[in-house]
Enzyme design. Sequence first.
Site, PDB file in Angstrom:
ATOM      1  N   ASP A 130      33.497  89.437 -39.130  1.00  0.00           N
ATOM      2  CA  ASP A 130      33.922  89.655 -40.497  1.00  0.00           C
ATOM      3  C   ASP A 130      34.021  91.151 -40.782  1.00  0.00           C
ATOM      4  O   ASP A 130      33.031  91.884 -40.688  1.00  0.00           O
ATOM      5  CB  ASP A 130      32.892  89.002 -41.419  1.00  0.00           C
ATOM      6  CG  ASP A 130      33.280  89.137 -42.871  1.00  0.00           C
ATOM      7  OD1 ASP A 130      34.425  88.797 -43.187  1.00  0.00           O
ATOM      8  OD2 ASP A 130      32.455  89.608 -43.666  1.00  0.00           O
ATOM      9  N   THR A 171      39.425  90.656 -44.799  1.00  0.00           N
ATOM     10  CA  THR A 171      38.784  91.961 -44.891  1.00  0.00           C
ATOM     11  C   THR A 171      39.078  92.829 -43.679  1.00  0.00           C
ATOM     12  O   THR A 171      39.042  94.045 -43.768  1.00  0.00           O
ATOM     13  CB  THR A 171      37.267  91.795 -45.024  1.00  0.00           C
ATOM     14  OG1 THR A 171      36.829  90.894 -44.015  1.00  0.00           O
ATOM     15  CG2 THR A 171      36.903  91.231 -46.376  1.00  0.00           C
ATOM     16  N   THR A 172      39.330  92.193 -42.551  1.00  0.00           N
ATOM     17  CA  THR A 172      39.678  92.968 -41.366  1.00  0.00           C
ATOM     18  C   THR A 172      41.113  93.470 -41.495  1.00  0.00           C
ATOM     19  O   THR A 172      41.402  94.645 -41.267  1.00  0.00           O
ATOM     20  CB  THR A 172      39.565  92.111 -40.090  1.00  0.00           C
ATOM     21  OG1 THR A 172      38.336  91.423 -40.129  1.00  0.00           O
ATOM     22  CG2 THR A 172      39.657  92.954 -38.867  1.00  0.00           C
ATOM     23  N   ASP A 230      33.928  82.656 -46.153  1.00  0.00           N
ATOM     24  CA  ASP A 230      35.342  83.045 -46.128  1.00  0.00           C
ATOM     25  C   ASP A 230      36.237  81.841 -46.394  1.00  0.00           C
ATOM     26  O   ASP A 230      37.150  81.899 -47.199  1.00  0.00           O
ATOM     27  CB  ASP A 230      35.718  83.632 -44.755  1.00  0.00           C
ATOM     28  CG  ASP A 230      35.318  85.086 -44.649  1.00  0.00           C
ATOM     29  OD1 ASP A 230      34.607  85.553 -45.556  1.00  0.00           O
ATOM     30  OD2 ASP A 230      35.716  85.744 -43.668  1.00  0.00           O
TER      31      ASP A 230
END
Lengths: 536, 535
Positions: free
Chosen positions: B69, B102-103, B400
Amino acid sequence: MDIVGNVLPQVLKDEATEDKGEMARLQSFVGAIAVADLVKTTLGPKGMDKILKPTGPGQEMTHITVTNDGATILKSMYVENPAAKILIEISKTQDEEVGDGTTTVAVLAGELLREGEKLIQKRIHPQHVIAGWRIARDVALKRLRDISTENDINSQEFHDDLVKIARTTLSSKLITSDRNYFADLCVKAVLRLKGSSNLDYIQIIKLPGGTIRDSYLDDGFILKKQITIGCKRRIENAKILVANTAMDYDKIKIYGTKVKVNSMDKVAEIEAAEKEKMKHKVDKILKYQPTVFVNRQLIYNYPEQLLADSGITVIEHADFEGMERVAAATGAEILSTFDAPERSQQVLGHCDLIEEIMIGEEKMIKFTGCKKNEACTIVLRGASTHILDEVDRSIHDALCVLITTVKNKRVVWGGGNSEMQMAAACEEEAKKVQGKQAFAIEAFARALRQIPTIICDNGGYDSAELIQNFKVELQKGNNTCGLNMTDGTIGNMSELGVKECLRVKEQALMAASEAAELIMRVDNIVKCAPRKRERA
Amino acid sequence: MSLAFDDYGRPYIILRDQGQKKRMKGLEAYKSNILAAKAVANTLSSSLGPKGMDKMLVSPDGDVSVTNDGATIVEKMEIQHPTAKLLVELSQSQDAEIGDGTTGVVVLAGKLLEQALTLLDKGIHPLKISDGFDRACDVAIKHLETISEEIDIQANEHEALIQAACTALGSKVVSKRKRELGKIAVTAVLDVADLARRDVNLDLIKIQTKTGGSVEDTRLISGILIDKDMSHPQMPKEVKDAKICLLTCPFEPPKPKTKHNINISSADDYKKLYLQEQQYFVDMVKLVKNSGANIALCQWGFDDEANHLLLQNELPAVRWVSGTDVELIAMATGARIIPRFQEITPEKLGKAGCVKEVQFGTSNERMLVIENCQCTKAVTILIRGGSQMIVDEAKRSIHDAICVIRNLIKDNRIVYGGGSAELACAIQVLQYADEVSSVEQYAIRSFADALEGIPCCLADNCGLNPITSVAQAKALQLKENNPRIGIDCMELGTIDMKEQKIYETLSSKKQQIQLATQVVKMILKIDDVIAPDDY
């Protein structure tokens, strides 16, 4: 000046390090394999023990532990390598979840990574390796479940199975020579629980002195306490009141209270009132008409004397677990207030006989013929505390496995049989799978096969030959074959009576493959700067 | 440098203690900032996509976590560089707003900065670059909306939601069980969702972790699980048709907040006070009992005597329930949180079908399950796994997935993943660039290149040749005018993402592009970094 802009500025904090790609992977493999290698020699009936010696100043230096239990070894080790920590973590989880197989799980994860490393060197991408492992794990798990058998919980077969399982678990421990004796002992203790899985009701008391053989299972319940002086040492048909209440002096619980007096007379008055209060409490207790009074907390001389005068046997300062066990065994309620003597019938515990006994040199209190007969005590004797500690751990392992078996009911053959069967299943599967994943599936099979191999090696036998013969036997359709570790041959497990609990194997397989996968997926290790600690 | 001269030609110093400060100006500052930010983006880029790898992070105390994450990685990396920190915040704001991607957002920002660096070398002014990026971003967002599709989240047993959850879980260590976990997440969200208002209160989904078993054993409990047990070992382990009294006051004698003293000056006082104290406990328990409650949950501790009185009155009780759990239970069971014993009334009790204790493993750990709550359906996802690290990572992954599903319920428009949306935007931006006659044209074109960087990175992580596969996909998109062509990461044999069922939410993609552009603009505006020397 020109060049400054092109030099990579420092992004992380001082002392923080970042390892990428090959370097990171190498680190994890080395760490994990090192940990697995360390515990590997303890595997199997001919496995060796380890001495754990704490470092640091003070008395702890002198306290050493001798053990064969994987979880204990790994827990006490201080490692810095993050991958090694993951292995230790799974071993701990295994211990909490099923209680046994803690070494197996670490070794299996280590062997998987060792095989994984070879595949990486062959330029197979870690994700492919993982994909293969996942297929292999499912196949192995399916085979494991297929070969397991189930018996009715009340049947004689099931009872025999339990003894066999306990024996297998204990065979790798220090008490292997007495394993039949202890296996019987453990099974009896577990069967008393009647399917409940609360280990608390089995108490283990360790007393140095005598030999291991002198250990025994006591039907009654033993409390490692003494009866207060001046009380009867033997009570028949006892009515027991179990309490958790202050019997020193009742501290005033209302906040902000202060005693403020202006003369000596008043002090005496208050003292008398305090005494009165205690007497009042004792009177209330007496209304319950118990013959034995067990309290968790300290009892001061005054109330003790009052109770003793009324012919009640007093036991003070019982530890909390002891209390719970007494309560469970005798069917008593743990009281803290004493205003309802009419409930006396419900709250008092009952047992046929309470007496003070001597084991070795220590006095203990034994409760026999309890109302609820679930609790029991295993008294362990042995030459030294180190031996006792290790026996305690072994018995704990065996009890855990037995309880798990009682819950799960399914068993598999031991002696490496299940691992070899799983490996065979993986190899069959590998032939059907297209793509690079097949290599990983084969690797998984090899890692599984390493477990019996290590067991052979630890016994000093020719593992290469034995394992090959083993494979052939299985191929012939001899589904109960396994390693005979006394003769160094392939034997029949049903004749030798080597069985293991399915749940333990399942958990070991899943935890090990999950951990190996987790480590395999890592391509980058970021270590934060260690927190600075003030040296005391 | 920061030296100035007064009317008489005497030098004076503008910056205090300037000898002890480090200063970077102009191009040097730009480059240093961009390089630092890129270093962070590079670390993350190998985590992108279904075949992305994980990072192992060791905390200052030596604790290990393994994660995929993006937000967690950058948060735990202890980044010191000020500009690199901006990227950390970027990832975290994506996490807070959307919860997923988020990456991707950091990788995109990294690609944009890379392009900015080449433009700077060409001598284009940073503000022109950021202007161009801004305009390109607008075009990309607009195009995203035109290519987005509305999906029917109800159809086919919420198949679309499950697929979206699977996409989110695909890159994680739990990907093997993504379908099962995806289903759990979807059921959990739908259980608590208010579909009419298109709103989901995520507080009602509790994620509880427990090591042991394996990830497969993860399950959904339609109720609340709290990591506590009954206050007295002999209390009943199961209460049916529970009427719950939710207390935030301890079963102890009251402690007034005003400072006070009670002075005892005679034996009578002493006795009175003792009786008073006993009375407190009796009254407390009576008040609870009289209200009709058959279980009491308390945020605070119990006095031994009170505890026993509770047992004697057959009133099971639980102590030290955490504040968040108290609120959750209040919401789910319709109980009012009662701060004083005097205020207990039957109407304030919560109702639940069953409260029972469950046990795990050999170490005798127990938890309490509250099932069939009266009001909303609060649910708990109990995550199991072979070790703490796996359980933690599974928790992050499920979080997520839950966020993705919530976003879809709020806004059911999706775009397709596998880099197809970025490629489609890149093509559109490129076309737009040709219409711009000023210097910004270069920046806009670079923006398109940066967008293409995402599918490139995906392909790279999957072991495909990035340049060929992206070129192939792009050509096909143009030829067929099909914005759903992407990278075939899973080697399923088709590059149409609609067939692969790789769904991503429109809101997440939009947010990614907007946030990344904003941060890049901010970094490009910095032309002077002043820091203490020893920083």
